[in-house]
Write an enzyme that holds these catalytic residues in place. Structure first.
Site, PDB file in Angstrom:
ATOM      1  N   LYS A 175       0.846  -1.205   0.000  1.00 52.95           N
ATOM      2  CA  LYS A 175       0.000   0.000   0.000  1.00 52.95           C
ATOM      3  C   LYS A 175       0.878   1.250   0.000  1.00 52.95           C
ATOM      4  CE  LYS A 175      -3.986   1.961   2.531  1.00 52.95           C
ATOM      5  NZ  LYS A 175      -4.844   1.813   3.735  1.00 52.95           N
ATOM      6  N   SER A 219      -9.673   1.515   2.777  1.00 52.62           N
ATOM      7  CA  SER A 219      -8.873   2.348   1.893  1.00 52.62           C
ATOM      8  C   SER A 219      -7.759   1.579   1.181  1.00 52.62           C
ATOM      9  CB  SER A 219      -8.246   3.502   2.688  1.00 52.62           C
ATOM     10  OG  SER A 219      -7.353   2.987   3.667  1.00 52.62           O
ATOM     11  N   SER A 227      -9.864  -0.779   7.016  1.00 45.63           N
ATOM     12  CA  SER A 227      -9.309  -0.571   5.675  1.00 45.63           C
ATOM     13  C   SER A 227      -8.590  -1.760   5.073  1.00 45.63           C
ATOM     14  CB  SER A 227      -8.371   0.636   5.675  1.00 45.63           C
ATOM     15  OG  SER A 227      -9.120   1.817   5.725  1.00 45.63           O
TER      16      SER A 227
END
Lengths: 427, 92
Positions: free
Chosen positions: A29, A104, A128
């Site tokens: 990420k 996210s 997330s």
């Protein structure tokens, strides 16, 4: 193949020649620092930022022989439930095209679902990792607070967030967890391993699928108001676990009714403080140096931050401002303590708690962007776990017409092996 | 009568505290959304006071010099620097 906009930066970084992850690819990420590799947090503010050091989790990946495939798309600074607030455009869900991958860490989950990486790292502040795992039909683990180092994770809400792994199977995700877990001298919130235990736990060994005799608590509050297809899929999965020897009982968790608002007050308050460092001096967009410090600062932040980030920083500033601190922030901390108590007592009579990960199937792209409150409410089932600092896993439980459904198991603090065992009976 | 909804002035005031410029459209949108969101946050009033025993321990290490970023590395992302320093706007 189709482009799902999985990566912000697609660049291969080879790890050590051998190790437990040799020959495996891992997507990371874009809020987890990678030395020499651009790390944007999905924000215009960090569009050109190149970290001078590796996050501890990344260093451990490289030492374990993993090949990093790139930096995945995400909601700006981790603020979102759909991966549509990225400054680099939305990611599309490979498991339900035309729909969001969840957020996210949507790029990370989607990279695993699309087969672009074997494994991935995300971060989970209010769900997330688990939300995109559920929407993309893969496995995601949110570790106990303090199990995985946050050193090098660009902070959004320190007291809530943990780096967590994705995999196509529970065993894969657990294997990645074993590599990144453990104390770190650079993060004082990581927990030391107890003196009589082995330093490294082999979490993958717990993925043996043995749920015979396991007691599952089902919090009824987390089923109320959930989408009908999601609830049906959830009960089918519980029936499957029963067939494998587990049993379940319903539990009451009255505090979770207030978890979402407590979560958002705390997360936004911490965000308003954490994001104060983005002033365009040490990193960030260039300023023209015409105004004074405050004017320049406000201009850089206007240009660098997207709307969701501004919304949260402002609401956090408001919640902490004189006259409102007791009304919002202090009450939210009370709710947090209540949630923790509720979970602890429910876990006295159950090995794990189970619920749908998300109360809804993946939303159509664009659908929830105009209504922030509605998007926040979708986090009802995941946020209580972060408030209580507990571990949780999301595993694929089936599909509705609108896309995959995830089932969430929550365990006691540092009970990762229990939730991994429960999850491995399904995936 | 309940508290007045968040007005545009209040949004501008908070934005100035947070040092973020907003354009007029954003101010309008936020004023409307904040009213809804803060209204929802007010349901926290129903939360009982909870005795919480935080399980905290100080984590200390000796205050010793150790390796850190070089000055060059620390400055590499700065939009502007001079003679080994960050260069920022004037203070007032």
């Amino acid at each position: 193949m189709m482009s799902y906009n999985l990566y912000i930066t697609e660049e291969t970084v080879e790890g050590a020649a051998d190790g437990p992850l040799a020959g495996r690819t891992v997507a990371v990420k874009d809020n987890i620092s990678t030395a020499g590799l651009r790390t944007t947090c999905g924000s215009e503010m960090l569009a050109d930022y190149v970290p001078p050091y590796d996050a501890t989790a990344v260093k451990r990946l490289k030492d374990a022989g993993a090949t990093i495939t790139g930096k995945t798309n995400m909601d700006e600074f981790g603020m979102g439930t759909t991966t549509e607030t990225s400054a680099f455009g939305p990611t599309e869900n490979p498991a339900a095209e035309g729909r969001v991958p969840g957020g996210s860490s949507g790029g990370s989950a989607a990279a695993v679902a699309a087969g672009e990486a074997d494994l991935a790292l995300g971060s989970d502040t209010g769900g997330s990792v688990r939300c995109p795992a559920a929407f993309c039909g893969v496995v995601g683990i949110k570790p106990t607070y303090g199990l995985v180092s946050r050193y090098g994770l660009v902070a959004y809400a320190n007291s809530l967030e943990q780096i967590g792994p994705f995999g196509r199977t529970v065993e894969d995700a657990a294997e990645l967890l074993s590599v990144v877990a453990g104390p770190d001298e650079y993060d004082a919130t990581t927990r030391e391993a107890p003196p009589d235990s082995e330093a490294a736990v082999d979490y993958a060994a717990a993925a043996d699928g043995d749920v015979d005799g396991m007691e599952i608590g089902v919090p009824t509050e987390l089923l109320d108001g959930a989408d009908e297809g999601v609830v049906e899929t959830f009960w089918d999965a519980i029936a499957e676990l029963e067939a494998q020897g587990a049993s379940y009982h319903e539990v009451d968790l009255p505090s979770v009714e207030h978890a979402v608002e407590a979560y958002y007050v705390i997360a936004m308050s911490e965000a308003s403080s954490n994001l104060a460092r983005f002033d365009g001096v040490r990193y960030g967009p260039e300023s023209d140096h015409e105004g004074n410090w405050n004017e320049e600062f406000a201009d850089v932040r206007d240009r660098g931050f997207g709307e969701e980030v501004k919304r949260r920083v402002l609401l956090g500033t408001y919640a902490l401002s004189a006259g409102y601190h007791d009304k919002y922030y202090k009450k939210a901390q009370d709710a947090r303590a209540w949630v923790k108590q509720d979970f602890d007592s429910a876990l006295e009579d159950a090995d794990v708690l189970a619920s749908p990960t998300m109360p809804v199937p993946p939303m159509a792209m664009g659908e929830s962007l105009d209504d922030p409150l509605r998007m926040y409410l979708a986090d009802a089932n995941t946020t209580p776990v972060n408030l209580a600092n507990l571990p949780a896993i999301s595993v694929p439980a089936g599909e509705t017409d609108e896309g995959p459904v995830g089932l969430q198991f929550v365990g006691p603090a540092f009970g990762e092996e229990t939730i991994i065992r429960a999850g491995s009976a399904l995936a | 009568m309940s508290d007045p909804a968040v007005d545009r002035e209040e949004v501008r005031h908070v934005a100035s505290l947070a040092r973020i410029d907003l354009d007029d459209d954003e101010v309008d949108r936020f004023a409307e959304q904040f009213a809804d969101i803060l209204d929802y946050f007010e349901t926290l009033d129903e939360v009982p006071e909870v005795e919480s025993e935080a399980d905290l321990a100080n984590v200390m290490r000796p205050d010793e010099e150790r390796e850190s970023l070089s000055q060059e590395d620390a400055l590499q992302n700065a939009p502007d620097s001079e003679a080994g320093f960050f260069k920022g706007p004037k203070v007032s």
